[in-house]
Design a protein around this motif. Structure first.
Motif, PDB file in Angstrom:
ATOM      1  N   LYS A 126       0.867  -1.153  -0.002  1.00  0.00           N
ATOM      2  CA  LYS A 126      -0.218  -0.064   0.018  1.00  0.00           C
ATOM      3  C   LYS A 126       0.750   1.277   0.122  1.00  0.00           C
ATOM      4  CE  LYS A 126      -4.180  -2.231   2.151  1.00  0.00           C
ATOM      5  NZ  LYS A 126      -3.906  -3.015   3.509  1.00  0.00           N
ATOM      6  N   PHE A 127       1.988   1.138  -0.715  1.00  0.00           N
ATOM      7  CA  PHE A 127       2.807   2.637  -1.010  1.00  0.00           C
ATOM      8  C   PHE A 127       2.312   3.033  -2.191  1.00  0.00           C
ATOM      9  CE2 PHE A 127       6.597   0.170   1.091  1.00  0.00           C
ATOM     10  CZ  PHE A 127       6.498   0.265   2.320  1.00  0.00           C
ATOM     11  N   PRO A 128       1.510   4.446  -2.143  1.00  0.00           N
ATOM     12  CA  PRO A 128       0.987   4.836  -3.298  1.00  0.00           C
ATOM     13  C   PRO A 128       1.852   4.934  -4.439  1.00  0.00           C
ATOM     14  CG  PRO A 128       0.922   6.418  -1.388  1.00  0.00           C
ATOM     15  CD  PRO A 128       1.546   5.232  -1.021  1.00  0.00           C
ATOM     16  N   ALA A 129       1.508   5.024  -5.740  1.00  0.00           N
ATOM     17  CA  ALA A 129       1.969   5.639  -6.950  1.00  0.00           C
ATOM     18  C   ALA A 129       2.150   7.010  -6.621  1.00  0.00           C
ATOM     19  CB  ALA A 129       1.219   5.130  -8.062  1.00  0.00           C
ATOM     20  N   LEU A 130       3.189   7.893  -7.097  1.00  0.00           N
ATOM     21  CA  LEU A 130       3.152   9.128  -7.115  1.00  0.00           C
ATOM     22  C   LEU A 130       3.542   9.776  -8.421  1.00  0.00           C
ATOM     23  CD1 LEU A 130       5.691   9.712  -3.902  1.00  0.00           C
ATOM     24  CD2 LEU A 130       3.082   9.700  -4.040  1.00  0.00           C
ATOM     25  N   ARG A 131       3.903   8.940  -9.512  1.00  0.00           N
ATOM     26  CA  ARG A 131       4.282   9.593 -10.489  1.00  0.00           C
ATOM     27  C   ARG A 131       2.830  10.138 -11.191  1.00  0.00           C
ATOM     28  NH1 ARG A 131       3.937   5.529 -15.026  1.00  0.00           N
ATOM     29  NH2 ARG A 131       5.898   6.409 -15.973  1.00  0.00           N
ATOM     30  N   GLY A 132       3.221  11.345 -11.889  1.00  0.00           N
ATOM     31  CA  GLY A 132       2.015  12.075 -12.608  1.00  0.00           C
ATOM     32  C   GLY A 132       1.124  12.898 -11.605  1.00  0.00           C
ATOM     33  N   GLN A 133       1.290  12.658 -10.522  1.00  0.00           N
ATOM     34  CA  GLN A 133       0.360  13.411  -9.415  1.00  0.00           C
ATOM     35  C   GLN A 133       0.539  14.867  -9.573  1.00  0.00           C
ATOM     36  OE1 GLN A 133      -2.370  13.975  -7.950  1.00  0.00           O
ATOM     37  NE2 GLN A 133      -2.339  11.901  -7.077  1.00  0.00           N
ATOM     38  N   TYR A 134      -0.340  15.704  -9.308  1.00  0.00           N
ATOM     39  CA  TYR A 134      -0.212  16.850  -9.414  1.00  0.00           C
ATOM     40  C   TYR A 134       0.846  17.636  -8.167  1.00  0.00           C
ATOM     41  CZ  TYR A 134      -4.216  17.507 -12.327  1.00  0.00           C
ATOM     42  OH  TYR A 134      -5.045  17.288 -13.328  1.00  0.00           O
ATOM     43  N   ALA A 135       1.711  18.438  -8.461  1.00  0.00           N
ATOM     44  CA  ALA A 135       2.583  19.120  -7.664  1.00  0.00           C
ATOM     45  C   ALA A 135       1.899  19.963  -6.286  1.00  0.00           C
ATOM     46  CB  ALA A 135       3.739  19.992  -8.142  1.00  0.00           C
ATOM     47  N   ALA A 136       0.864  20.305  -6.661  1.00  0.00           N
ATOM     48  CA  ALA A 136       0.069  21.231  -5.622  1.00  0.00           C
ATOM     49  C   ALA A 136      -0.436  20.193  -4.749  1.00  0.00           C
ATOM     50  CB  ALA A 136      -0.807  22.357  -6.422  1.00  0.00           C
ATOM     51  N   TYR A 137      -1.113  18.980  -5.257  1.00  0.00           N
ATOM     52  CA  TYR A 137      -1.522  17.968  -4.172  1.00  0.00           C
ATOM     53  C   TYR A 137      -0.389  17.550  -3.241  1.00  0.00           C
ATOM     54  CZ  TYR A 137      -3.294  13.895  -2.261  1.00  0.00           C
ATOM     55  OH  TYR A 137      -3.584  12.758  -1.323  1.00  0.00           O
ATOM     56  N   LEU A 138       0.330  17.174  -4.004  1.00  0.00           N
ATOM     57  CA  LEU A 138       1.556  16.573  -3.208  1.00  0.00           C
ATOM     58  C   LEU A 138       2.209  17.320  -2.351  1.00  0.00           C
ATOM     59  CD1 LEU A 138       3.665  14.927  -6.264  1.00  0.00           C
ATOM     60  CD2 LEU A 138       2.298  13.814  -4.519  1.00  0.00           C
ATOM     61  N   GLU A 139       2.376  18.642  -2.494  1.00  0.00           N
ATOM     62  CA  GLU A 139       2.880  19.700  -1.621  1.00  0.00           C
ATOM     63  C   GLU A 139       1.822  19.838  -0.598  1.00  0.00           C
ATOM     64  OE1 GLU A 139       4.224  23.228  -3.400  1.00  0.00           O
ATOM     65  OE2 GLU A 139       4.758  24.217  -1.535  1.00  0.00           O
ATOM     66  N   LYS A 140       0.491  19.976  -0.753  1.00  0.00           N
ATOM     67  CA  LYS A 140      -0.537  19.969   0.318  1.00  0.00           C
ATOM     68  C   LYS A 140      -0.458  18.795   1.175  1.00  0.00           C
ATOM     69  CE  LYS A 140      -4.828  20.516   1.852  1.00  0.00           C
ATOM     70  NZ  LYS A 140      -5.416  19.138   2.580  1.00  0.00           N
ATOM     71  N   THR A 141      -0.532  17.734   0.554  1.00  0.00           N
ATOM     72  CA  THR A 141      -0.607  16.589   1.483  1.00  0.00           C
ATOM     73  C   THR A 141       0.693  16.484   2.284  1.00  0.00           C
ATOM     74  OG1 THR A 141      -2.057  14.689   1.619  1.00  0.00           O
ATOM     75  CG2 THR A 141       0.106  14.571   0.157  1.00  0.00           C
ATOM     76  N   LEU A 142       2.085  16.609   1.826  1.00  0.00           N
ATOM     77  CA  LEU A 142       3.017  16.380   2.397  1.00  0.00           C
ATOM     78  C   LEU A 142       3.194  17.403   3.768  1.00  0.00           C
ATOM     79  CD1 LEU A 142       5.806  15.957  -0.368  1.00  0.00           C
ATOM     80  CD2 LEU A 142       5.349  14.313   1.484  1.00  0.00           C
ATOM     81  N   SER A 143       2.437  18.758   3.405  1.00  0.00           N
ATOM     82  CA  SER A 143       2.302  19.730   4.536  1.00  0.00           C
ATOM     83  C   SER A 143       1.390  19.361   5.527  1.00  0.00           C
ATOM     84  CB  SER A 143       1.964  21.167   3.985  1.00  0.00           C
ATOM     85  OG  SER A 143       2.998  21.481   2.806  1.00  0.00           O
ATOM     86  N   ASP A 144       0.452  18.439   5.072  1.00  0.00           N
ATOM     87  CA  ASP A 144      -0.511  17.889   6.139  1.00  0.00           C
ATOM     88  C   ASP A 144      -0.056  16.920   6.991  1.00  0.00           C
ATOM     89  OD1 ASP A 144      -2.440  19.839   5.211  1.00  0.00           O
ATOM     90  OD2 ASP A 144      -3.741  18.196   4.158  1.00  0.00           O
ATOM     91  N   PHE A 145       0.764  16.173   6.295  1.00  0.00           N
ATOM     92  CA  PHE A 145       1.637  15.123   7.079  1.00  0.00           C
ATOM     93  C   PHE A 145       2.429  15.745   8.262  1.00  0.00           C
ATOM     94  CE2 PHE A 145       1.379  11.685   3.420  1.00  0.00           C
ATOM     95  CZ  PHE A 145       0.406  10.882   4.305  1.00  0.00           C
ATOM     96  N   LYS A 146       3.187  16.786   7.634  1.00  0.00           N
ATOM     97  CA  LYS A 146       4.063  17.604   8.600  1.00  0.00           C
ATOM     98  C   LYS A 146       3.551  18.081   9.646  1.00  0.00           C
ATOM     99  CE  LYS A 146       7.451  21.299   8.518  1.00  0.00           C
ATOM    100  NZ  LYS A 146       9.018  21.282   8.299  1.00  0.00           N
ATOM    101  N   SER A 147       2.341  18.983   9.644  1.00  0.00           N
ATOM    102  CA  SER A 147       1.675  19.518  10.658  1.00  0.00           C
ATOM    103  C   SER A 147       0.910  18.366  11.424  1.00  0.00           C
ATOM    104  CB  SER A 147       0.536  20.472   9.957  1.00  0.00           C
ATOM    105  OG  SER A 147      -0.280  19.855   9.409  1.00  0.00           O
ATOM    106  N   GLY A 148       0.715  17.314  10.946  1.00  0.00           N
ATOM    107  CA  GLY A 148      -0.118  16.186  11.718  1.00  0.00           C
ATOM    108  C   GLY A 148      -1.706  16.253  11.328  1.00  0.00           C
ATOM    109  N   GLU A 149      -2.024  17.344  10.317  1.00  0.00           N
ATOM    110  CA  GLU A 149      -3.234  17.384   9.817  1.00  0.00           C
ATOM    111  C   GLU A 149      -3.950  16.157   9.271  1.00  0.00           C
ATOM    112  OE1 GLU A 149      -4.930  20.917   9.091  1.00  0.00           O
ATOM    113  OE2 GLU A 149      -6.595  19.972   8.227  1.00  0.00           O
ATOM    114  N   ARG A 150      -2.923  15.628   8.462  1.00  0.00           N
ATOM    115  CA  ARG A 150      -3.184  14.046   7.825  1.00  0.00           C
ATOM    116  C   ARG A 150      -2.386  13.059   8.851  1.00  0.00           C
ATOM    117  NH1 ARG A 150      -2.111  11.876   1.576  1.00  0.00           N
ATOM    118  NH2 ARG A 150      -2.640   9.533   2.380  1.00  0.00           N
ATOM    119  N   ALA A 151      -3.035  12.318   9.373  1.00  0.00           N
ATOM    120  CA  ALA A 151      -2.539  11.283  10.306  1.00  0.00           C
ATOM    121  C   ALA A 151      -3.027  10.004  10.225  1.00  0.00           C
ATOM    122  CB  ALA A 151      -2.993  11.922  11.701  1.00  0.00           C
ATOM    123  N   ASN A 152      -3.331   9.562   8.993  1.00  0.00           N
ATOM    124  CA  ASN A 152      -3.859   8.254   8.741  1.00  0.00           C
ATOM    125  C   ASN A 152      -2.860   7.330   8.164  1.00  0.00           C
ATOM    126  OD1 ASN A 152      -3.506   9.714   6.155  1.00  0.00           O
ATOM    127  ND2 ASN A 152      -4.618   7.882   5.236  1.00  0.00           N
TER     128      ASN A 152
END
Ligand code: HEM
Ligand code: HEM
Length: 180
Positions: A126-152
């Motif tokens: 369950k390691f997601p594919a990242l290729r072709g994903q939008y940079a804006a989404y990648l940046e947002k979700t990495l920032s959410d992991f960093k802040s703990g907003e995404r914690a799943n």
């Protein structure tokens, strides 16, 4: 998660198309592409939105009415679509370095170790594919992991990594990864 029925999933995904596109190549960079993503990862996310474990009010509302079979069918449908690749960025040495080797001075591991040299991920882990994903989404979700907003993330894997990335490194690695 069980192998779903992609044809049934296509019909069940009608209400998703307004944001994620009919073929899962989403309509705007804030909506993650689902096309070509591993079904096992998609199903995990949908169950977690449904339970509120991954916090996003829009997606929780969308996932709430879905049964386990609906989740498997929709995940099978998107997994079968082909992701539209983004144009490779201009040279991005910082992003490439983080992706391929990590950052030894801050103990960031290489992203390739789990997401693969070409960003294909790994369905059984369950390691997601990242290729072709939008940079804006990648940046947002990495920032959410960093802040703990995404914690799943299981065992806090991504939260631990993102916590060690600076915002400059997050922007750089997102741009590089989108162009894989
Ligand atoms: C995220 C599926 C409808 C907006 C996601 C993700 C999945 C998904 C699997 C996670 C992707 C990933 O982790 O890479 C679906 C399905 C839908 C649906 C199956 C229909 C039943 C919608 C609609 C909208 C929307 C209608 C817009 C109104 C978003 C947004 C995210 C997202 C903004 C990112 C959430 C975040 O930043 O954490 N969706 N989606 N989705 N979806 Fe949907
Ligand atoms: C998820 C990036 C390193 C395991 C993600 C996501 C991104 C990402 C953007 C979310 C994808 C989406 O929402 O569609 C990175 C970057 C890395 C890195 C930039 C290097 C700096 C790693 C490593 C591992 C790993 C080394 C394994 C030890 C995972 C897992 C998930 C994930 C398991 C899914 C979390 C969940 O279920 O919500 N990664 N990753 N990643 N990554 Fe990484």
């Amino acid at each position: 998660y069980a192998q779903g029925d992609a044809a049934a999933g296509e019909e069940k995904s009608e209400s998703c198309a307004g944001c994620h596109g009919e073929d899962g190549n989403s309509n705007a960079p804030i909506f993650p592409k689902l096309a070509g993503q591993h079904a096992s990862y998609l199903a995990k996310q949908l169950h977690e939105f449904k339970k509120g474990k991954r916090a996003n009010p829009t997606m929780t509302a969308m996932a709430e009415p879905l049964s386990d079979a609906d989740i498997d069918d929709i995940s099978a449908y998107y997994a079968r679509q082909k992701v539209t690749l983004e144009k490779a960025e201009k040279p991005n040495p910082l992003g490439e370095k983080i992706y391929r080797t990590g950052n030894a001075s801050s103990a960031v591991p290489a992203c390739t170790g789990c997401h693969g040299p070409d960003g294909a991920g790994n369905p059984s882990a369950k390691f997601p594919a990242l290729r072709g994903q939008y940079a804006a989404y990648l940046e947002k979700t990495l920032s959410d992991f960093k802040s703990g907003e995404r914690a799943n993330d299981a065992n806090s894997i991504m939260r631990a990594i993102a916590a060690k990335l600076s915002s400059e490194e997050i922007a750089a690695v997102s741009g590089f990864t989108a162009g894989l």
